[in-house]
Scaffold this active site. Structure first.
Site, PDB file in Angstrom:
ATOM      1  N   ASP A 178      35.250  49.397  37.624  1.00 11.78           N
ATOM      2  CA  ASP A 178      36.099  50.837  36.923  1.00 11.78           C
ATOM      3  C   ASP A 178      37.362  50.652  37.453  1.00 11.78           C
ATOM      4  O   ASP A 178      38.691  51.402  36.022  1.00 11.78           O
ATOM      5  CB  ASP A 178      36.190  51.779  38.566  1.00 11.78           C
ATOM      6  CG  ASP A 178      34.731  52.494  38.977  1.00 11.78           C
ATOM      7  OD1 ASP A 178      33.922  52.528  37.627  1.00 11.78           O
ATOM      8  OD2 ASP A 178      34.440  52.513  39.561  1.00 11.78           O
TER       9      ASP A 178
ATOM     10  N   HIS B 255      34.063  46.008  46.366  1.00  5.03           N
ATOM     11  CA  HIS B 255      33.055  46.539  46.048  1.00  5.03           C
ATOM     12  C   HIS B 255      32.163  45.850  48.202  1.00  5.03           C
ATOM     13  O   HIS B 255      32.143  44.749  47.474  1.00  5.03           O
ATOM     14  CB  HIS B 255      32.132  45.460  45.010  1.00  5.03           C
ATOM     15  CG  HIS B 255      31.165  46.326  44.217  1.00  5.03           C
ATOM     16  ND1 HIS B 255      29.578  46.586  45.265  1.00  5.03           N
ATOM     17  CD2 HIS B 255      31.476  47.312  43.175  1.00  5.03           C
ATOM     18  CE1 HIS B 255      29.112  47.067  43.881  1.00  5.03           C
ATOM     19  NE2 HIS B 255      29.702  48.236  43.540  1.00  5.03           N
TER      20      HIS B 255
HETATM   21  N1  ACO Z   1      42.455  48.469  48.713  1.00  3.39           N
HETATM   22  C1  ACO Z   1      42.950  47.810  49.981  1.00  3.39           C
HETATM   23  N2  ACO Z   1      42.158  47.435  50.699  1.00  3.39           N
HETATM   24  C2  ACO Z   1      40.686  47.348  50.287  1.00  3.39           C
HETATM   25  C3  ACO Z   1      39.964  47.944  49.387  1.00  3.39           C
HETATM   26  C4  ACO Z   1      40.942  47.986  48.307  1.00  3.39           C
HETATM   27  N3  ACO Z   1      40.581  48.867  46.980  1.00  3.39           N
HETATM   28  N4  ACO Z   1      38.515  47.868  48.849  1.00  3.39           N
HETATM   29  C5  ACO Z   1      38.921  47.615  50.228  1.00  3.39           C
HETATM   30  N5  ACO Z   1      39.437  47.078  51.203  1.00  3.39           N
HETATM   31  C6  ACO Z   1      40.293  46.204  52.343  1.00  3.39           C
HETATM   32  C7  ACO Z   1      39.378  47.527  53.959  1.00  3.39           C
HETATM   33  O1  ACO Z   1      40.558  47.998  53.869  1.00  3.39           O
HETATM   34  C8  ACO Z   1      39.049  46.891  54.754  1.00  3.39           C
HETATM   35  O2  ACO Z   1      39.904  45.867  55.440  1.00  3.39           O
HETATM   36  P1  ACO Z   1      39.678  45.262  56.764  1.00  3.39           P
HETATM   37  O3  ACO Z   1      39.297  44.669  57.172  1.00  3.39           O
HETATM   38  O4  ACO Z   1      41.202  45.290  56.913  1.00  3.39           O
HETATM   39  O5  ACO Z   1      39.534  46.863  57.697  1.00  3.39           O
HETATM   40  C9  ACO Z   1      38.097  45.209  53.657  1.00  3.39           C
HETATM   41  O6  ACO Z   1      39.285  45.740  52.837  1.00  3.39           O
HETATM   42  C10 ACO Z   1      36.610  45.719  54.279  1.00  3.39           C
HETATM   43  O7  ACO Z   1      37.155  47.276  53.431  1.00  3.39           O
HETATM   44  P2  ACO Z   1      35.798  48.546  53.058  1.00  3.39           P
HETATM   45  O8  ACO Z   1      36.277  49.381  53.195  1.00  3.39           O
HETATM   46  O9  ACO Z   1      34.650  47.916  54.821  1.00  3.39           O
HETATM   47  O10 ACO Z   1      34.786  47.726  52.253  1.00  3.39           O
HETATM   48  P3  ACO Z   1      33.622  48.568  51.932  1.00  3.39           P
HETATM   49  O11 ACO Z   1      32.443  47.994  51.155  1.00  3.39           O
HETATM   50  O12 ACO Z   1      33.005  49.756  53.094  1.00  3.39           O
HETATM   51  O13 ACO Z   1      34.041  49.775  50.872  1.00  3.39           O
HETATM   52  C11 ACO Z   1      34.532  50.364  48.382  1.00  3.39           C
HETATM   53  C12 ACO Z   1      34.123  49.288  49.137  1.00  3.39           C
HETATM   54  C13 ACO Z   1      34.528  51.368  48.695  1.00  3.39           C
HETATM   55  C14 ACO Z   1      34.300  49.802  47.183  1.00  3.39           C
HETATM   56  C15 ACO Z   1      36.079  49.988  48.862  1.00  3.39           C
HETATM   57  O14 ACO Z   1      36.866  49.025  48.311  1.00  3.39           O
HETATM   58  C16 ACO Z   1      36.557  50.357  47.684  1.00  3.39           C
HETATM   59  O15 ACO Z   1      37.201  51.815  48.483  1.00  3.39           O
HETATM   60  N6  ACO Z   1      37.706  50.655  46.547  1.00  3.39           N
HETATM   61  C17 ACO Z   1      38.288  51.565  46.091  1.00  3.39           C
HETATM   62  C18 ACO Z   1      37.661  52.202  45.231  1.00  3.39           C
HETATM   63  C19 ACO Z   1      36.659  51.904  43.980  1.00  3.39           C
HETATM   64  O16 ACO Z   1      36.811  51.002  43.051  1.00  3.39           O
HETATM   65  N7  ACO Z   1      35.437  52.241  43.798  1.00  3.39           N
HETATM   66  C20 ACO Z   1      34.078  51.906  43.067  1.00  3.39           C
HETATM   67  C21 ACO Z   1      33.523  50.772  43.463  1.00  3.39           C
HETATM   68  S1  ACO Z   1      32.656  50.016  42.676  1.00  3.39           S
HETATM   69  C22 ACO Z   1      31.062  51.627  42.573  1.00  3.39           C
HETATM   70  O17 ACO Z   1      30.974  52.690  42.730  1.00  3.39           O
HETATM   71  C23 ACO Z   1      30.686  51.677  40.449  1.00  3.39           C
END
Ligand code: ACO
Length: 447
Positions: free
Chosen positions: A381, A324
């Site tokens: 979720d 998140h």
């Molecule tokens: N699985 C694996 N790796 C992940 C995940 C995940 N679900 N989420 C983040 N990461 C990793 C990224 O690849 C990144 O790694 P790095 O530092 O090696 O490059 C690090 O964790 C930071 O993640 P970001 O993508 O920079 O985080 P951001 O804040 O931009 O994205 C998000 C947040 C979009 C929610 C992300 O965690 C994600 O895509 N999660 C899966 C989708 C999801 O569950 N979305 C629902 C969110 S809640 C809502 O909207 C109600």
């Protein structure tokens, strides 16, 4: 009396909001003083609204991860501690004691309603539950396999055509009716689009049913055959709506504020919120989680292979329902939903192999350095889809359920913009990285 004292205390707190403290910024040898703004929960921001005027510089924050776009009084999140409060009230208290309709009122109007206010709000929801009869023909135009989120956003926007009084400056009386109309009708549109996708006859709302029961009735009753409402099922879905009701400046809420800032009507704002919510990185994640769990189940993986793949960036896979932008701790909503998930399956005497996989994935991820270092925890979720499956809500409707729940939050945020005398149109800037000036080349001279 207590209420008045509390209001007075809040006023004093708000007067303290803009403190005399400043931050100093040095650019090209010149020092600029920028006001520091401190929120009621101690969050700090540097007010850069005059930066470009004073220095010629703008700030750059790709994806707005470090940008406060507004002052808001609706929802507080402490992502580090896993705290979520609507209008100051902890989500755990609301989940335990309240209902979606009461919480919708709280979020939009700032206070828990007294009995009279709640009755008036509920009556307004009931009076506005029917779509204009001509709206039915609009559903005919969509193909059977259309995604219900596409239908939902189109139909919310189309509704505005039937209410010609929408134009004009903000009027609290009209807003009250519009807000109730959208909250009530979004559920009717959602149920109609589901029935339409299956070629089933439309079931009209039943005025004696409460909000969530009425939605289940419109989804699952048949002509001359009422859907048997089970209190546990109604409560579980009501809880899902309640937990989704607001979440400060997420992608869809920020979108609705954007639209409201141009003084577009509430229907246009709500339709845009639905579009923003649809993506798999936002509300679409609840559908993506179930699809992911189903794939894991079908491949016979116990989850460990999938976790290994997720850690390999080249795989392009993510553990959906994890991570998140704001929470760097367990999402408090996920905790509540996980608990309710276990309870509901028990009451319904159901077992779901996807729940077992989800729990295994969670355990594996919480003990894995990749997830620990990046502070990735289950979000709202991760478990909500299991509850919706148990209720019989089809996968494609999951994000629609999220949209129904989030409507009060979008409306409350729009109201903040519409009520504010100093609100201006949202218009971020950019740093242009394209071609510098060059001449137009006639087509015959182009290579
Ligand atoms: N699985 C694996 N790796 C992940 C995940 C995940 N679900 N989420 C983040 N990461 C990793 C990224 O690849 C990144 O790694 P790095 O530092 O090696 O490059 C690090 O964790 C930071 O993640 P970001 O993508 O920079 O985080 P951001 O804040 O931009 O994205 C998000 C947040 C979009 C929610 C992300 O965690 C994600 O895509 N999660 C899966 C989708 C999801 O569950 N979305 C629902 C969110 S809640 C809502 O909207 C109600």
């Amino acid at each position: 009396m207590r209420l008045m004292m509390w209001q007075a205390a809040e006023q004093t707190r708000n007067q303290r909001l803009r403190m005399n403290k400043t931050a100093k910024l040095e650019i090209d040898g010149k020092v600029y003083e920028l006001p520091i703004v401190i929120g009621t929960e101690g969050e700090r921001a540097i007010d850069i609204s005059t930066l470009r005027r004073d220095t010629g510089y703008i700030t750059l924050d790709d994806g707005y991860a470090n940008t406060g776009s507004c002052l808001s009084r609706i929802t507080f999140i402490d992502g580090e501690k896993g705290i979520l409060r609507y209008r100051g009230i902890p989500i755990e208290d609301l989940a335990h004691n309240s209902t979606f309709v009461e919480v919708a009122y709280l979020i939009i109007y700032g206070e828990l309603p007294n009995q009279k206010q709640l009755k008036r709000f509920s009556d307004l929801l009931t009076q506005n539950e029917n779509l204009h009869e001509d709206m039915k023909f609009h559903f005919e135009g969509f193909p059977y396999n259309a995604h219900p989120m596409a239908i939902l956003s189109s139909m919310i926007n189309a509704s505005s055509c039937f209410y010609l009084d929408l134009r004009g400056p903000y009027d609290p009386k009209r807003f009250e009716v519009e807000a109730a109309r959208i909250i009530s009708q979004v559920r009717t549109i959602a149920a109609f689009s589901y029935r339409k996708s299956l070629g089933l006859p439309i079931i009209y709302p039943k005025p004696t049913n409460k909000y969530t029961a009425n939605f289940l009735h419109m989804m699952f009753s048949e002509p001359y055959q009422e859907y048997p409402l089970q209190p546990e099922v109604v409560r579980a879905l009501d809880l899902i709506f309640l937990l989704h009701a607001d979440h400060e400046q997420n992608c869809s809420t920020a979108t609705t504020r954007f639209i409201a800032s141009s003084q577009a009507n509430l229907f246009a704002c709500a339709a845009a919120g639905v579009c923003a919510l649809w993506g798999p990185l936002h509300g679409g994640a609840n559908q993506a989680v179930i699809e992911m769990l189903q794939q894991i189940l079908e491949t016979g993986d116990d989850g460990s292979k999938f976790i290994t793949e997720v850690k390999d960036k080249k795989s392009g896979k993510k553990l959906m329902g994890f991570g998140h932008r704001v929470y760097k701790h367990y999402d408090p909503r996920a905790k509540i939903i996980k608990q309710r998930c276990d309870q509901l399956l028990k009451v319904l005497h159901r077992e779901d192999p996807l729940l077992d996989i989800a729990k295994r994935l969670e355990q594996a991820a919480l003990n894995d350095s990749y997830f620990i270092e990046r502070k990735l925890y289950p979000n709202v979720d991760f478990y909500s889809g299991i509850i919706m499956r148990a209720i019989g809500i089809p996968l494609e409707m999951f994000t629609v359920i999220f949209a129904i729940g989030r409507m009060p939050g979008w409306i409350a945020n729009c109201r903040e913009i519409m009520e504010s005398s100093d609100s201006r149109i949202y218009r971020p800037r950019q740093i242009y990285m394209g071609q510098t000036e060059r001449p137009y080349v006639p087509i015959e001279e182009r290579t």
